[in-house]
Scaffold this active site. Structure first.
Site, PDB file in Angstrom:
ATOM      1  N   ALA A 240       0.805  -1.242   0.000  1.00  0.00           N
ATOM      2  CA  ALA A 240       0.000   0.000   0.000  1.00  0.00           C
ATOM      3  C   ALA A 240       0.835   1.288   0.000  1.00  0.00           C
ATOM      4  O   ALA A 240       0.268   2.380   0.087  1.00  0.00           O
ATOM      5  CB  ALA A 240      -1.012   0.048   1.149  1.00  0.00           C
ATOM      6  N   ALA A 241       2.150   1.180  -0.124  1.00  0.00           N
ATOM      7  CA  ALA A 241       2.963   2.404  -0.198  1.00  0.00           C
ATOM      8  C   ALA A 241       2.579   3.204  -1.446  1.00  0.00           C
ATOM      9  O   ALA A 241       2.398   4.435  -1.389  1.00  0.00           O
ATOM     10  CB  ALA A 241       4.447   2.061  -0.215  1.00  0.00           C
ATOM     11  N   GLY A 242       2.444   2.508  -2.573  1.00  0.00           N
ATOM     12  CA  GLY A 242       2.048   3.186  -3.813  1.00  0.00           C
ATOM     13  C   GLY A 242       0.646   3.779  -3.684  1.00  0.00           C
ATOM     14  O   GLY A 242       0.386   4.895  -4.150  1.00  0.00           O
ATOM     15  N   ASP A 243      -0.251   3.053  -3.036  1.00  0.00           N
ATOM     16  CA  ASP A 243      -1.633   3.540  -2.873  1.00  0.00           C
ATOM     17  C   ASP A 243      -1.656   4.800  -2.002  1.00  0.00           C
ATOM     18  O   ASP A 243      -2.423   5.736  -2.258  1.00  0.00           O
ATOM     19  CB  ASP A 243      -2.500   2.449  -2.232  1.00  0.00           C
ATOM     20  CG  ASP A 243      -2.550   1.184  -3.067  1.00  0.00           C
ATOM     21  OD1 ASP A 243      -2.485   1.294  -4.302  1.00  0.00           O
ATOM     22  OD2 ASP A 243      -2.650   0.091  -2.483  1.00  0.00           O
TER      23      ASP A 243
HETATM   24  O1  RIB Z   1      -1.568  -2.235  -3.332  1.00  0.00           O
HETATM   25  C1  RIB Z   1      -1.775  -3.122  -2.277  1.00  0.00           C
HETATM   26  C2  RIB Z   1      -3.048  -3.892  -2.474  1.00  0.00           C
HETATM   27  O2  RIB Z   1      -2.915  -4.713  -3.618  1.00  0.00           O
HETATM   28  C3  RIB Z   1      -3.405  -4.830  -1.352  1.00  0.00           C
HETATM   29  O3  RIB Z   1      -4.169  -4.221  -0.342  1.00  0.00           O
HETATM   30  C4  RIB Z   1      -4.125  -5.969  -2.084  1.00  0.00           C
HETATM   31  O4  RIB Z   1      -5.468  -6.112  -1.746  1.00  0.00           O
HETATM   32  C5  RIB Z   1      -3.927  -5.685  -3.569  1.00  0.00           C
HETATM   33  O5  RIB Z   1      -5.041  -5.144  -4.133  1.00  0.00           O
END
Ligand code: RIB
Length: 290
Positions: A240-243
């Site tokens: 989730a760093a990119g998110d």
């Molecule tokens: O970017 C991380 C995410 O990738 C995770 O939370 C997982 O569910 C996938 O979608």
């Protein structure tokens, strides 16, 4: 101005391992935890924690109601996050001793979204509204086409990357946020300057933000190029760093901030995210990011 994130919601099953499992190998995990996740969900959490007014559209099963409640509790509008009679999407995530991960996805309800559903939701939006998309839901081509017709500002994170992405109607995309692997798939280039040049020649209308993992990120809008260096941190889990980066960057840009300001804050937020386990729970709040 609205920000619509039409994206995935997953239940993440996270296993701590000494190394990522190899083909034919069986290994024992040292720990198991379940977290809310999904690239779409994580990006909505990041937008909300950055203070942006996000509306999340997508689909979950009955088993995912807790995710919907948690997203609403963050201040996101979940009226377009529908509960359907299918299992929610999930991810099997291995995290190794260095915090690197490997992710196996099951799309579930995320992949039951139809062009008709998308039309019903996009009808509420128009010129000037933002649309954030990743590549974990169905009906992507139809969503991109209709959002373009409605003159929404489309922000696309082509993750996870697949051959189908190259065939999507992407001429209406305003901002691409992508990593080097995704950039290489679009351009055939592996060096960041060549990726940026390739993206510019292929999508001259778009701003491109290329994330470089621990090395930081580069912004290129065709006139201005801005580099921010990565911040040295002890990585526990890079999931989730990119998110986090994407949610924070879009929160800043959509609020009218200068690109450098938005980029630097996104970079700080992503650096905090990797020091904590899990996807959505590891995303920092604005007060902590500064
Ligand atoms: O970017 C991380 C995410 O990738 C995770 O939370 C997982 O569910 C996938 O979608």
């Amino acid at each position: 101005m609205s920000i619509l994130n039409f994206g995935s919601v997953n239940i993440d099953h996270v296993y701590r391992v000494d190394h990522l499992v190899r083909p034919g190998e069986t290994i024992a995990s040292r720990d198991y935890q379940q977290f809310p996740g999904g690239k779409g969900y994580n990006q909505s959490i990041a937008l909300a924690r950055a203070g942006a007014p996000v509306r999340h559209a997508g689909r979950i099963g009955q088993d995912g109601r807790w995710l919907r409640e948690a997203l609403a509790a963050e201040g996101a509008d979940v009226a377009f996050l529908e509960v359907v009679d299918k299992p929610s999407g999930h991810a099997i995530i291995q995290v190794d001793a260095a915090g690197e991960n490997a992710i196996l996805l099951f799309g579930g309800a995320n992949r039951s979204i139809t062009a008709g559903d998308a039309h019903g939701i996009l009808a509420h939006f128009g010129p000037g509204d933002w649309l954030l998309l990743q590549n974990e839901i169905s009906a992507m081509a139809e969503i991109l086409t209709e959002a373009g017709q409605r003159r929404m500002r489309i922000v696309f994170n082509p993750a996870p990357m697949g051959d189908e992405v190259l065939a999507y109607p992407l001429d209406g995309v305003s901002i691409f946020l992508l990593n080097e692997t995704e950039g290489e798939a679009f351009t055939g280039e592996s060096a960041p300057p060549a990726i940026l040049a390739g993206m510019r020649s292929r999508f001259p209308q778009a701003t491109v933000v290329l994330t470089l993992g621990a090395e930081g990120a580069v912004y290129d809008d065709g006139g201005e190029q801005i580099y921010v260096a990565g911040r040295p941190v002890q990585a526990v889990d890079t999931t989730a760093a990119g998110d986090t980066f994407i949610g924070y960057f879009l929160a800043g840009i959509s609020a009218g901030e200068a690109p450098r300001t938005a980029l630097e804050r996104a970079n700080r937020a992503a650096a905090i995210c990797v020091t904590r386990p899990g996807a959505a729970p590891s995303i920092p709040r604005l007060a902590e990011v500064g």
